[in-house]
Design a protein around this motif. Sequence first.
Motif, PDB file in Angstrom:
ATOM      1  N   PHE A  67      28.855  52.009  36.282  1.00 54.53           N
ATOM      2  CA  PHE A  67      28.870  51.144  37.463  1.00 54.53           C
ATOM      3  C   PHE A  67      28.975  49.677  37.065  1.00 54.53           C
ATOM      4  O   PHE A  67      29.643  48.882  37.745  1.00 54.53           O
ATOM      5  CB  PHE A  67      27.602  51.381  38.289  1.00 54.53           C
ATOM      6  CG  PHE A  67      27.532  50.558  39.541  1.00 54.53           C
ATOM      7  CD1 PHE A  67      28.363  50.833  40.617  1.00 54.53           C
ATOM      8  CD2 PHE A  67      26.634  49.505  39.652  1.00 54.53           C
ATOM      9  CE1 PHE A  67      28.313  50.072  41.778  1.00 54.53           C
ATOM     10  CE2 PHE A  67      26.570  48.747  40.801  1.00 54.53           C
ATOM     11  CZ  PHE A  67      27.412  49.028  41.866  1.00 54.53           C
ATOM     12  N   LEU A  68      28.340  49.316  35.955  1.00 54.82           N
ATOM     13  CA  LEU A  68      28.441  47.943  35.464  1.00 54.82           C
ATOM     14  C   LEU A  68      29.886  47.601  35.111  1.00 54.82           C
ATOM     15  O   LEU A  68      30.337  46.461  35.318  1.00 54.82           O
ATOM     16  CB  LEU A  68      27.543  47.754  34.244  1.00 54.82           C
ATOM     17  CG  LEU A  68      27.518  46.354  33.625  1.00 54.82           C
ATOM     18  CD1 LEU A  68      27.033  45.325  34.636  1.00 54.82           C
ATOM     19  CD2 LEU A  68      26.623  46.336  32.390  1.00 54.82           C
ATOM     20  N   GLU A  69      30.638  48.586  34.606  1.00 53.59           N
ATOM     21  CA  GLU A  69      32.050  48.354  34.317  1.00 53.59           C
ATOM     22  C   GLU A  69      32.828  48.090  35.606  1.00 53.59           C
ATOM     23  O   GLU A  69      33.743  47.257  35.633  1.00 53.59           O
ATOM     24  CB  GLU A  69      32.646  49.556  33.578  1.00 53.59           C
ATOM     25  CG  GLU A  69      32.074  49.779  32.192  1.00 53.59           C
ATOM     26  CD  GLU A  69      32.296  48.588  31.277  1.00 53.59           C
ATOM     27  OE1 GLU A  69      33.447  48.095  31.218  1.00 53.59           O
ATOM     28  OE2 GLU A  69      31.327  48.141  30.635  1.00 53.59           O
ATOM     29  N   SER A  89      35.506  44.167  39.051  1.00 53.07           N
ATOM     30  CA  SER A  89      35.550  43.489  40.346  1.00 53.07           C
ATOM     31  C   SER A  89      35.539  41.977  40.181  1.00 53.07           C
ATOM     32  O   SER A  89      36.291  41.260  40.850  1.00 53.07           O
ATOM     33  CB  SER A  89      34.366  43.933  41.216  1.00 53.07           C
ATOM     34  OG  SER A  89      34.390  45.323  41.453  1.00 53.07           O
ATOM     35  N   LEU A  90      34.684  41.480  39.293  1.00 47.71           N
ATOM     36  CA  LEU A  90      34.590  40.033  39.094  1.00 47.71           C
ATOM     37  C   LEU A  90      35.885  39.458  38.546  1.00 47.71           C
ATOM     38  O   LEU A  90      36.379  38.427  39.022  1.00 47.71           O
ATOM     39  CB  LEU A  90      33.423  39.720  38.151  1.00 47.71           C
ATOM     40  CG  LEU A  90      32.015  39.973  38.706  1.00 47.71           C
ATOM     41  CD1 LEU A  90      30.970  39.755  37.617  1.00 47.71           C
ATOM     42  CD2 LEU A  90      31.737  39.063  39.891  1.00 47.71           C
ATOM     43  N   VAL A  91      36.439  40.128  37.537  1.00 45.06           N
ATOM     44  CA  VAL A  91      37.684  39.645  36.938  1.00 45.06           C
ATOM     45  C   VAL A  91      38.822  39.688  37.949  1.00 45.06           C
ATOM     46  O   VAL A  91      39.581  38.718  38.119  1.00 45.06           O
ATOM     47  CB  VAL A  91      38.049  40.475  35.694  1.00 45.06           C
ATOM     48  CG1 VAL A  91      39.437  40.102  35.175  1.00 45.06           C
ATOM     49  CG2 VAL A  91      37.011  40.265  34.593  1.00 45.06           C
ATOM     50  N   GLY A 122      46.357  45.201  36.773  1.00 41.23           N
ATOM     51  CA  GLY A 122      46.953  45.956  37.868  1.00 41.23           C
ATOM     52  C   GLY A 122      46.208  45.761  39.170  1.00 41.23           C
ATOM     53  O   GLY A 122      46.811  45.588  40.240  1.00 41.23           O
ATOM     54  N   LEU A 123      44.885  45.768  39.107  1.00 38.12           N
ATOM     55  CA  LEU A 123      44.071  45.576  40.302  1.00 38.12           C
ATOM     56  C   LEU A 123      44.257  44.171  40.868  1.00 38.12           C
ATOM     57  O   LEU A 123      44.276  43.978  42.089  1.00 38.12           O
ATOM     58  CB  LEU A 123      42.601  45.821  39.954  1.00 38.12           C
ATOM     59  CG  LEU A 123      41.598  45.981  41.099  1.00 38.12           C
ATOM     60  CD1 LEU A 123      41.989  47.141  42.005  1.00 38.12           C
ATOM     61  CD2 LEU A 123      40.201  46.197  40.536  1.00 38.12           C
ATOM     62  N   SER A 124      44.421  43.197  39.992  1.00 39.97           N
ATOM     63  CA  SER A 124      44.583  41.807  40.428  1.00 39.97           C
ATOM     64  C   SER A 124      45.916  41.597  41.131  1.00 39.97           C
ATOM     65  O   SER A 124      45.973  40.974  42.199  1.00 39.97           O
ATOM     66  CB  SER A 124      44.465  40.864  39.236  1.00 39.97           C
ATOM     67  OG  SER A 124      43.196  40.962  38.623  1.00 39.97           O
ATOM     68  N   VAL A 125      47.007  42.097  40.530  1.00 42.98           N
ATOM     69  CA  VAL A 125      48.318  41.875  41.142  1.00 42.98           C
ATOM     70  C   VAL A 125      48.438  42.646  42.456  1.00 42.98           C
ATOM     71  O   VAL A 125      49.156  42.216  43.377  1.00 42.98           O
ATOM     72  CB  VAL A 125      49.462  42.275  40.180  1.00 42.98           C
ATOM     73  CG1 VAL A 125      49.410  41.442  38.914  1.00 42.98           C
ATOM     74  CG2 VAL A 125      49.430  43.752  39.840  1.00 42.98           C
TER      75      VAL A 125
END
Length: 222
Positions: free
Chosen positions: A15-17, A22-24, A97-100
């Motif tokens: 979960f910490l990962e 999420s933060l990045v 990938g999540l960011s774009v």
Amino acid sequence: MDELIKYAPDLAEGFLENVKLSLVAAVASLILGTILVAMRVSPTPVLRAAGTFYVNVVRNTPLTLVLAFSALGLSDQLGLVFSEAPRTNSFWIVAMGLSVYTAAFVCEGLRAGINTVPLGQAEAARAIGLTFMQSLSLIILPQAFRAVVAPLGSVMIAMIKNTTVATAGGYLADAAAVMKITFDTTGASIPIFIGLILAFMALTMPIGYFTGWLARRLAVAR
């Protein structure tokens, strides 16, 4: 309940990962989304077309395909490497990938906010000699951000939940991947399901309440 207690440390580490992803992704998608919205409202046709093309393509592509393309296409086929350590490299591939992907939704949210800014303010900015970028950064975007605090909060909440599909990008250390490994070993466990649901709720619900409060606080009466 015994399974939850037994595997709680591994699940907590996973979960910490998700939190780190999420933060990045939150920071990167806000920056990229702001750049994209500047392109979409730019007076330059080429920039407008490029921004529109990006948003329409990415927003209508499933996240799992974006992550799979990042891992298999960019990393494996084109040799994009962030780190020699496989786990670290996978983390940054998924974060990219999540960011774009999220940036396309941030862009559309900000564009809606820009549409709430009276046209006369942009005309006044041009009248006093401000360039497009100056009027956008000093006058229009600050008001647009104020107008879409709550919608952007919803985008961030969706992005946090989307971190659970990180395995599509080859990252096998997040909470969902740890849960799957646990279930493959011991079988499905309702307490583990409930534990992870509560963990994500503890992360996302405060964001929803805070952005709702902040939106009311920053609301501009027109």
